[in-house]
Design a protein around this motif. Sequence first.
Motif, PDB file in Angstrom:
ATOM      1  N   GLY A  77       0.828  -1.217   0.039  1.00 25.56           N
ATOM      2  CA  GLY A  77       0.057  -0.026   0.041  1.00 25.56           C
ATOM      3  C   GLY A  77       0.991   1.185   0.121  1.00 25.56           C
ATOM      4  N   LYS A  78       0.216   2.492   0.004  1.00 26.36           N
ATOM      5  CA  LYS A  78       0.707   3.610  -0.093  1.00 26.36           C
ATOM      6  C   LYS A  78       1.175   4.069   1.257  1.00 26.36           C
ATOM      7  CE  LYS A  78       0.862   7.755  -3.029  1.00 26.36           C
ATOM      8  NZ  LYS A  78       0.447   8.386  -4.051  1.00 26.36           N
ATOM      9  N   VAL A  79       2.599   4.860   1.460  1.00 29.93           N
ATOM     10  CA  VAL A  79       2.834   5.315   2.769  1.00 29.93           C
ATOM     11  C   VAL A  79       3.238   6.768   2.343  1.00 29.93           C
ATOM     12  CG1 VAL A  79       4.377   5.126   4.467  1.00 29.93           C
ATOM     13  CG2 VAL A  79       3.803   3.122   3.348  1.00 29.93           C
ATOM     14  N   GLU A  80       2.453   7.842   2.999  1.00 24.81           N
ATOM     15  CA  GLU A  80       2.822   9.141   3.116  1.00 24.81           C
ATOM     16  C   GLU A  80       4.022   9.527   3.890  1.00 24.81           C
ATOM     17  OE1 GLU A  80       1.628  11.276   0.662  1.00 24.81           O
ATOM     18  OE2 GLU A  80       0.623   9.423  -0.059  1.00 24.81           O
ATOM     19  N   ARG A  81       5.152   9.659   3.324  1.00 24.29           N
ATOM     20  CA  ARG A  81       6.297  10.033   4.282  1.00 24.29           C
ATOM     21  C   ARG A  81       7.139  10.586   3.171  1.00 24.29           C
ATOM     22  NH1 ARG A  81      10.064   6.131   6.174  1.00 24.29           N
ATOM     23  NH2 ARG A  81      10.378   7.616   7.717  1.00 24.29           N
ATOM     24  N   SER A  82       7.921  11.646   3.829  1.00 21.19           N
ATOM     25  CA  SER A  82       8.882  12.684   3.222  1.00 21.19           C
ATOM     26  C   SER A  82      10.367  12.008   2.979  1.00 21.19           C
ATOM     27  CB  SER A  82       8.997  13.825   3.821  1.00 21.19           C
ATOM     28  OG  SER A  82       7.932  14.542   4.025  1.00 21.19           O
ATOM     29  N   HIS A  83      10.602  11.940   1.842  1.00 20.37           N
ATOM     30  CA  HIS A  83      12.136  11.472   1.746  1.00 20.37           C
ATOM     31  C   HIS A  83      12.962  12.291   2.106  1.00 20.37           C
ATOM     32  CE1 HIS A  83      10.992  13.622  -2.208  1.00 20.37           C
ATOM     33  NE2 HIS A  83      12.118  13.963  -2.042  1.00 20.37           N
ATOM     34  N   THR A  84      14.239  11.880   2.356  1.00 18.80           N
ATOM     35  CA  THR A  84      15.453  12.996   2.797  1.00 18.80           C
ATOM     36  C   THR A  84      16.258  13.303   1.678  1.00 18.80           C
ATOM     37  OG1 THR A  84      16.898  11.202   3.393  1.00 18.80           O
ATOM     38  CG2 THR A  84      15.538  11.493   5.042  1.00 18.80           C
ATOM     39  N   GLN A  85      16.356  12.634   0.423  1.00 21.19           N
ATOM     40  CA  GLN A  85      17.236  13.034  -0.577  1.00 21.19           C
ATOM     41  C   GLN A  85      16.697  12.244  -1.672  1.00 21.19           C
ATOM     42  OE1 GLN A  85      20.090  14.862  -0.168  1.00 21.19           O
ATOM     43  NE2 GLN A  85      20.864  14.679  -2.220  1.00 21.19           N
ATOM     44  N   VAL A  86      17.002  12.566  -3.037  1.00 19.61           N
ATOM     45  CA  VAL A  86      16.764  12.056  -4.203  1.00 19.61           C
ATOM     46  C   VAL A  86      17.938  12.109  -4.888  1.00 19.61           C
ATOM     47  CG1 VAL A  86      15.451  12.031  -6.459  1.00 19.61           C
ATOM     48  CG2 VAL A  86      14.237  12.701  -4.416  1.00 19.61           C
ATOM     49  N   TYR A  87      18.559  10.527  -5.339  1.00 20.48           N
ATOM     50  CA  TYR A  87      19.650  10.522  -6.157  1.00 20.48           C
ATOM     51  C   TYR A  87      19.146  10.262  -7.462  1.00 20.48           C
ATOM     52  CZ  TYR A  87      21.752  10.374  -1.554  1.00 20.48           C
ATOM     53  OH  TYR A  87      22.147  10.492   0.003  1.00 20.48           O
ATOM     54  N   SER A  88      19.710  10.716  -8.398  1.00 20.72           N
ATOM     55  CA  SER A  88      19.230  10.456 -10.000  1.00 20.72           C
ATOM     56  C   SER A  88      20.564  10.475 -10.684  1.00 20.72           C
ATOM     57  CB  SER A  88      18.231  11.355 -10.365  1.00 20.72           C
ATOM     58  OG  SER A  88      18.670  12.637 -10.363  1.00 20.72           O
ATOM     59  N   ALA A  89      20.465   9.559 -11.872  1.00 19.22           N
ATOM     60  CA  ALA A  89      21.427   9.443 -12.839  1.00 19.22           C
ATOM     61  C   ALA A  89      21.233   8.954 -14.147  1.00 19.22           C
ATOM     62  CB  ALA A  89      22.897   8.805 -12.133  1.00 19.22           C
ATOM     63  N   ARG A  90      22.051   8.871 -14.967  1.00 19.56           N
ATOM     64  CA  ARG A  90      21.716   8.217 -16.392  1.00 19.56           C
ATOM     65  C   ARG A  90      22.193   6.662 -16.556  1.00 19.56           C
ATOM     66  NH1 ARG A  90      25.642  12.616 -19.045  1.00 19.56           N
ATOM     67  NH2 ARG A  90      26.514  11.851 -16.995  1.00 19.56           N
ATOM     68  N   THR A  91      23.022   6.339 -15.668  1.00 21.22           N
ATOM     69  CA  THR A  91      23.228   4.828 -15.687  1.00 21.22           C
ATOM     70  C   THR A  91      23.437   4.413 -14.258  1.00 21.22           C
ATOM     71  OG1 THR A  91      25.900   5.305 -15.383  1.00 21.22           O
ATOM     72  CG2 THR A  91      24.799   5.157 -17.711  1.00 21.22           C
ATOM     73  N   ALA A  92      23.630   2.943 -14.053  1.00 27.99           N
ATOM     74  CA  ALA A  92      23.488   2.516 -12.609  1.00 27.99           C
ATOM     75  C   ALA A  92      24.990   2.781 -12.196  1.00 27.99           C
ATOM     76  CB  ALA A  92      23.743   0.996 -12.796  1.00 27.99           C
ATOM     77  N   LYS A  93      26.107   2.893 -12.891  1.00 27.05           N
ATOM     78  CA  LYS A  93      27.438   3.417 -12.312  1.00 27.05           C
ATOM     79  C   LYS A  93      27.309   4.638 -11.826  1.00 27.05           C
ATOM     80  CE  LYS A  93      32.054   2.539 -13.818  1.00 27.05           C
ATOM     81  NZ  LYS A  93      33.056   2.098 -14.742  1.00 27.05           N
ATOM     82  N   GLU A  94      26.890   5.505 -12.662  1.00 26.54           N
ATOM     83  CA  GLU A  94      26.936   7.000 -12.281  1.00 26.54           C
ATOM     84  C   GLU A  94      26.110   7.000 -11.094  1.00 26.54           C
ATOM     85  OE1 GLU A  94      25.938  11.248 -14.457  1.00 26.54           O
ATOM     86  OE2 GLU A  94      24.520   9.865 -14.677  1.00 26.54           O
ATOM     87  N   LEU A  95      24.872   6.395 -10.890  1.00 27.52           N
ATOM     88  CA  LEU A  95      23.974   6.614  -9.599  1.00 27.52           C
ATOM     89  C   LEU A  95      24.803   6.032  -8.494  1.00 27.52           C
ATOM     90  CD1 LEU A  95      21.472   7.522  -8.404  1.00 27.52           C
ATOM     91  CD2 LEU A  95      20.618   5.181  -9.170  1.00 27.52           C
ATOM     92  N   CYS A  96      25.553   4.845  -8.745  1.00 25.96           N
ATOM     93  CA  CYS A  96      26.411   4.535  -7.507  1.00 25.96           C
ATOM     94  C   CYS A  96      27.659   5.542  -7.103  1.00 25.96           C
ATOM     95  CB  CYS A  96      27.158   3.014  -8.058  1.00 25.96           C
ATOM     96  SG  CYS A  96      26.048   1.527  -7.858  1.00 25.96           S
TER      97      CYS A  96
END
Length: 138
Positions: A77-96
């Motif tokens: 189900g859906k949980v309403e919580r605030s995230h602390t950070q969003v990480y984003s990248a074009r590849t798995a390696k870049e994200l890691c």
Amino acid sequence: MTAVTESQSLSTPTTQDLDALDNQLSKRYIELDPGGYFLIYLDRDQGLICAKHFTNVINDKGLACDPETGKPLPTRGKVERSHTQVYSARTAKELCIKLFENADPPCPVTFLDHAAYLGREFVRAEIALISGQAYVQD
């Protein structure tokens, strides 16, 4: 007569064999990371793999709980919580690299098995992004 190596004597596993093994391994018990958890998703419009980080505390039963209420987080189900950070990248390696090497604030992952899991999931997400397939986090 030539010697047969151990790897030559084993048959090549099928996709079904590997899927069955992966499903079996996904059902194992894992200790949850007190550093928090991530919800991984794709932003197809931007061509990005994204990972939202959420904090949690682990109770004496090993359940992830909301740090504010102390109540266990639901697994469905859906949980309403605030995230602390969003990480984003074009590849798995870049994200890691962003998460594990260049994170600001420092990387919230505290368990090596959690880091390995995230790496596997980021690769799966990258494959889905490139191929156009749906991505569902394991």
